[in-house]
Each structure stands twice: as C-alpha cells, then as structure tokens.
Design a protein around this motif. Structure first.
Motif, short mmCIF file in Angstrom:
data_model
loop_
_atom_site.label_atom_id
_atom_site.label_comp_id
_atom_site.label_asym_id
_atom_site.label_seq_id
_atom_site.Cartn_x
_atom_site.Cartn_y
_atom_site.Cartn_z
N SER A 298 -11.27 -28.51 27.55
CA SER A 298 -10.14 -29.34 27.98
C SER A 298 -8.82 -28.79 27.45
CB SER A 298 -10.34 -30.78 27.49
OG SER A 298 -9.24 -31.60 27.85
N ASP A 299 -8.80 -28.34 26.20
CA ASP A 299 -7.58 -27.75 25.63
C ASP A 299 -7.10 -26.56 26.44
OD1 ASP A 299 -7.74 -29.60 23.61
OD2 ASP A 299 -8.58 -28.22 22.12
N LEU A 300 -8.05 -25.78 26.95
CA LEU A 300 -7.73 -24.56 27.67
C LEU A 300 -7.54 -24.78 29.17
CD1 LEU A 300 -10.33 -22.22 25.91
CD2 LEU A 300 -7.87 -22.33 25.47
N SER A 301 -7.75 -26.03 29.62
CA SER A 301 -7.67 -26.37 31.06
C SER A 301 -8.69 -25.58 31.87
CB SER A 301 -6.25 -26.12 31.59
OG SER A 301 -5.31 -26.93 30.92
N PHE A 302 -9.87 -25.38 31.30
CA PHE A 302 -10.99 -24.75 31.98
C PHE A 302 -12.15 -25.72 32.05
CE2 PHE A 302 -8.79 -20.80 30.85
CZ PHE A 302 -9.00 -20.04 31.99
N GLU A 303 -13.13 -25.38 32.90
CA GLU A 303 -14.39 -26.10 32.90
C GLU A 303 -15.29 -25.50 31.82
OE1 GLU A 303 -14.92 -28.74 34.62
OE2 GLU A 303 -13.07 -28.59 35.78
N VAL A 304 -16.17 -26.32 31.27
CA VAL A 304 -17.07 -25.81 30.23
C VAL A 304 -17.94 -24.68 30.77
CG1 VAL A 304 -19.01 -27.37 30.65
CG2 VAL A 304 -18.57 -26.54 28.33
N ASP A 305 -18.21 -24.68 32.09
CA ASP A 305 -19.01 -23.62 32.70
C ASP A 305 -18.37 -22.25 32.49
OD1 ASP A 305 -21.33 -22.95 34.35
OD2 ASP A 305 -19.85 -22.33 35.82
N ASP A 306 -17.03 -22.23 32.41
CA ASP A 306 -16.33 -20.97 32.21
C ASP A 306 -16.55 -20.43 30.79
OD1 ASP A 306 -15.16 -21.01 34.83
OD2 ASP A 306 -13.75 -22.51 34.10
N LEU A 307 -16.80 -21.32 29.84
CA LEU A 307 -17.00 -20.91 28.46
C LEU A 307 -18.44 -20.49 28.16
CD1 LEU A 307 -15.03 -23.65 26.47
CD2 LEU A 307 -14.27 -21.34 27.02
N LEU A 308 -19.38 -20.97 28.96
CA LEU A 308 -20.78 -20.82 28.59
C LEU A 308 -21.25 -19.38 28.41
CD1 LEU A 308 -22.47 -23.71 30.58
CD2 LEU A 308 -21.83 -23.62 28.18
N PRO A 309 -20.85 -18.41 29.27
CA PRO A 309 -21.30 -17.04 28.99
C PRO A 309 -20.85 -16.54 27.62
CG PRO A 309 -20.46 -17.22 31.24
CD PRO A 309 -20.11 -18.49 30.55
N LEU A 310 -19.62 -16.88 27.22
CA LEU A 310 -19.13 -16.48 25.90
C LEU A 310 -19.91 -17.19 24.80
CD1 LEU A 310 -15.28 -16.56 26.58
CD2 LEU A 310 -16.81 -14.59 26.64
N VAL A 311 -20.19 -18.47 25.01
CA VAL A 311 -20.98 -19.24 24.05
C VAL A 311 -22.38 -18.63 23.92
CG1 VAL A 311 -22.05 -21.48 23.57
CG2 VAL A 311 -19.70 -21.37 24.43
N ASP A 312 -23.00 -18.33 25.07
CA ASP A 312 -24.35 -17.76 25.04
C ASP A 312 -24.37 -16.42 24.30
OD1 ASP A 312 -25.34 -19.89 26.40
OD2 ASP A 312 -25.36 -18.92 28.36
N GLY A 313 -23.33 -15.60 24.52
CA GLY A 313 -23.26 -14.32 23.85
C GLY A 313 -23.13 -14.49 22.34
N ALA A 314 -22.25 -15.41 21.92
CA ALA A 314 -22.05 -15.64 20.49
C ALA A 314 -23.31 -16.20 19.83
CB ALA A 314 -20.86 -16.57 20.27
N VAL A 315 -24.01 -17.08 20.54
CA VAL A 315 -25.26 -17.64 20.01
C VAL A 315 -26.35 -16.56 19.94
CG1 VAL A 315 -27.14 -19.28 20.49
CG2 VAL A 315 -24.76 -20.00 20.72
N MET A 316 -26.47 -15.75 21.00
CA MET A 316 -27.46 -14.68 21.00
C MET A 316 -27.28 -13.75 19.81
SD MET A 316 -28.18 -11.74 23.90
CE MET A 316 -29.29 -12.69 24.92
N LEU A 317 -26.03 -13.44 19.46
CA LEU A 317 -25.75 -12.50 18.38
C LEU A 317 -25.76 -13.16 17.00
CD1 LEU A 317 -22.91 -10.47 20.10
CD2 LEU A 317 -25.24 -9.71 19.65
N GLY A 318 -25.95 -14.48 16.97
CA GLY A 318 -25.98 -15.16 15.69
C GLY A 318 -24.62 -15.38 15.07
N LEU A 319 -23.58 -15.37 15.90
CA LEU A 319 -22.22 -15.61 15.42
C LEU A 319 -21.85 -17.08 15.45
CD1 LEU A 319 -20.51 -12.68 17.36
CD2 LEU A 319 -21.00 -12.73 14.90
N MET A 320 -22.59 -17.86 16.22
CA MET A 320 -22.26 -19.26 16.44
C MET A 320 -23.54 -20.05 16.64
SD MET A 320 -20.03 -20.79 19.64
CE MET A 320 -18.54 -19.92 19.14
N GLU A 321 -23.51 -21.31 16.27
CA GLU A 321 -24.59 -22.24 16.58
C GLU A 321 -24.02 -23.41 17.35
OE1 GLU A 321 -26.27 -23.30 12.83
OE2 GLU A 321 -27.43 -21.44 12.64
N VAL A 322 -24.80 -23.93 18.31
CA VAL A 322 -24.35 -25.05 19.14
C VAL A 322 -25.41 -26.14 19.07
CG1 VAL A 322 -23.71 -25.83 21.44
CG2 VAL A 322 -23.04 -23.55 20.68
N ASP A 323 -24.97 -27.34 18.73
CA ASP A 323 -25.88 -28.49 18.68
C ASP A 323 -25.23 -29.65 19.42
OD1 ASP A 323 -27.88 -30.26 18.11
OD2 ASP A 323 -27.39 -30.50 15.99
N ASP A 324 -25.87 -30.08 20.52
CA ASP A 324 -25.34 -31.19 21.33
C ASP A 324 -23.88 -30.96 21.72
OD1 ASP A 324 -27.69 -32.59 21.44
OD2 ASP A 324 -27.25 -33.83 19.69
#
Length: 439
Positions: A298-324
C-alpha cells in the motif's frame, strides 16, 4: 439475483499439464476441485503463474478437461461468455458487429442478431456507439464492448480474466460498480460469475466467495466466503479484515524453504533481480519488528502480487522470513542490508550456491568441467523438459544475475559460455577478474 444452489460449472480433480519445449511436460494445475453455483460471484485469486487463467479456460472448455452441469466437456462450453483483459475486439468490425460475433457463430438469423446485440449494447451503456470502430473508443468503452459480446448470448456463466487490469483506476472502479449493479438486476441473464484477479481488494469488493490458488503447480490452498452486503465499504473494519486474511493466505509460507536436495525443476527461481531484492530488504529493514506486506504494498501503491517474486527470492535465500503476511529480516538479511559491497557479494554468493537449486546446479557443472566453463546451451537443454520457453529464459536470466553478483560465475564476451569465477580470475589476472564483476 436468484439464490438457487444449482451448480453451473464443476471442476473435478483437474490436473493440467502442457508439453515443455522439445519433450517432457510441466504441470500447471494439480487436482483442483471447484464449483460455480447459481447466484454467486466467485473470485479466483493467486500469484502470477499460479494457473488462474488456465483454470478459467478449462471452465470455458477452451482447454480440456472440466464439466458443465455434470457433463464432461469435449469442446467449447456452450453456457459461458468470456471477457478478456486485452479486450479481444476485431478492429475492422463496428461495435455492433463485434457484439454479434458469438450469435453469428451460432447461426442466429441476422434480424435476431441485431435485436439481441442492440439490447446488450444498451444494457452495457454504449447506446449510440453501435457503428463506431474500436479505434474510436476509449479503453473503458472497448471493455464494455467485450462485456456486451459476452452477455449477448445470455450465458449461464460469465467468466472474466482480469477484465479491469488494463484500465485506469477510475475507469476500472466504475466498471466494477456497473457489473455489480447489472448482477443485482432481476432480468440479468447470467446465473454465475467467475472473475480471475490478482487484486485482493477487487476480489473482496465483488465476490461472494474467494478461492486462493497456490503455485508450482496450481492448487487450491484457501477459500473464504465474503459475508458482506453490497455495496461494500472499502474503509470498513470488516472489509479490511477480509483483505488482511486473503493477504495472509496469498503470502504465507508456501513455497516451503528450499532444502539442499531441491532440484531446479522442483524449486524454480522466482523472477527477482538482485537489485529488486536489495530494495525490498532495505524497506523491510527500516522496521525493527518487520513489516506487513499488505502495508508495504500500500505504501508503494502496488499490489502485493507485484512484491511476491522479490519476497520469494529473499525467502529462498534465507534473507527474510514471512509469517501470515508479516516479513522480518533474518540475521543474514540484516547483514546483507548493512554490509559493504564486497561482504554483501560474498554472503549473497554463499547463500545462492547453497539455497538456489539452479545456481547450485550451474556451479556444480562448472566445477566438474575440465576447464571450469560450460556453454549456456548445456543448461538450457537440461531445463527444456521442465519449463516452457519463456519460463526457461527467465530461469536462466535470474540464475545468471544471481551468480554474477555473487561472483560465483560469469559470462564470456560472446554471451554463450559460463565460466567459474576462480577460473576467470586465474586466466585474466586479478585486476581484470575484478573488473569483470563490477558491472
């Protein structure tokens, strides 16, 4: 609307595979079960690549298999009308001629075609534009023609594939409202509506039921009934609660963290650049307790779908964790966010080789070669049975982007061969080796 509970379309245990480039198959949908009942609007929500549009085309009978009123489909579903994101109008035909296309295909007499088309054009708010050509219409008006063309045959089910995503915000909102108004009319001929979308607020605004698809392959991972009267207030606490719940379903812990034994086909790389992930890590790192992805989008005026590839990449590499739907940086993520360039490259390269299957496969192949180099075509041929051509290119591009940044391997001057970094440095000398990775 009629509140009868008859099922109009049934999708029963549907698995859909497509041939991969030059042999093999890849699975888009896996054992999906879904019904569209009379009197309801159903939204199918999911990440890009989750199989949303494929599932919709199965229901339309454009892709086998599914069933219509209990009977298996062997061709186009006679009881549906479809609205597409790209309008799909014939530019050489007038508005009325475009609307009549479906009737013409069914052999309806010319005078009856004209009567039904003019009625549909009037219902959708295009009265007076019957003789206009698509090039003379705005985007919103062209999509109205698409709606009229879908409704003119009075279908039992109206299937819509992201019909508002190509429109500006105001036009899209007006059309959503008008579709809901049409749906509320007693004389509206369509008995059920299914809309594919990646916009969570759109799903909550329009649907009685929202189905969330997981990815790799597509499967139903969550379903929610939206128990709100229409029109729905976007600013109400109840609306926000539904949005938050669906954000959590869409951004949960799937896919699971990549294990060492994961394969490139089983755990494909998300379409995430190093720079994009660095930006995401920086934004999340500003908050000591992490950041809700819904709020960040919302802050970036994007849909969450636009962030998900970046989120998935960060989670795959162990740089980030996502819970709910709440993202927090790991210790490695914090180090990457605050380290200097050399330290960041070393850390990223280590994580990519350990946790990104395709990057690891490339490194292993280069290590086992006689001179630390292999042609890109070697890896392309290995992947072609698992990915369609476009996805294959994206997989290799991402792997090479990650590998070059992490100084694991580089590309030769022809762009046709990958070279292990230690071999490149040995052949070119220390100064040249460093310059090759400063791009």
């Amino acid at each position: 609307m009629n509140t009868e509970t008859t099922n109009i379309i049934e999708v029963t245990n549907v698995t859909k595979r497509f041939p991969a480039t030059e042999g093999g198959e890849f699975t888009v949908l896996d054992k999906v079960n879904l019904t569209l009942g009379a009197g309801e609007i159903v939204a199918i929500l999911g990440r890009s690549g989750s199989g949303k549009s494929t599932l919709l085309r199965c229901m339309a009978g454009l892709i086998a298999p599914t069933a219509y009123r209990g009977k298996p489909l062997t061709g186009a579903n006679p009881g549906v009308g479809m609205v597409f994101q790209s309008f799909g109008l014939m530019p050489w035909l007038t508005v009325q001629d475009n609307v009549e296309l479906g009737l013409r295909a069914r052999g309806v007499a010319p005078h009856q075609r004209a009567d039904q088309a003019l009625k549909a054009i009037d219902v959708i708010g295009l009265d007076g534009f019957e003789t206009a050509f698509p090039r003379e219409l705005s985007g919103g008006m062209r999509q109205r023609v698409g709606f009229a063309r879908a409704l003119v045959t009075e279908p039992d089910a109206l299937l819509m594939d992201e019909p508002f995503s190509a429109l500006d915000v105001l036009t899209a909102e007006n059309l959503r409202r008008e579709v809901i108004n049409l749906w509320s009319r007693d004389d509206f001929p369509t008995r059920t509506i299914c809309i594919v979308t990646h916009n969570i607020e759109e799903a909550v605004q329009m649907a009685d039921r929202v189905v969330v698809l997981g990815s790799n392959p597509g499967h139903i991972r969550y379903e929610a009934t939206i128990d709100m009267a229409r029109p729905r207030d976007r600013h109400s606490e109840q609306f926000g609660s539904y949005v938050d719940r669906l954000y959590q379903a869409l951004t949960g812990k799937e896919p699971a963290p990549v294990a060492r034994a994961a394969t490139p086909a089983g755990s494909p790389l998300p379409n995430a650049s190093v720079g994009g992930m660095a930006g995401l890590i920086e934004l999340v790192g500003r908050y000591a307790d992490g950041r809700d992805l819904a709020d960040l989008a919302s802050d970036l005026s994007f849909e969450v779908d636009d962030l998900l590839p970046l989120v998935d990449g960060a989670v795959m590499l162990g740089l980030m964790e996502v819970d709910d739907g709440h993202a927090v940086l790991t210790d490695d993520g914090k180090r990457w966010n605050t380290g200097d360039i050399d330290a960041n490259k070393h850390l990223f390269g280590h994580l990519a080789e350990q946790r990104a299957p395709l990057v690891r496969t490339i490194c292993t192949g280069l290590d086992k070669s006689d001179d630390g180099s292999l042609r890109v075509d070697f890896f392309r041929d290995l992947l072609q049975r698992s990915f369609p051509a476009q996805d294959l290119r994206a997989q290799l591009d991402t792997a090479i982007d990650w590998g070059r940044y992490g100084e694991l391997f580089d590309m030769d001057s022809t762009g046709e061969e990958l070279i292990r970094t230690k071999e490149l440095a040995a052949n070119e000398g220390p100064a040249q080796g460093r310059m090759a990775h400063a791009e």
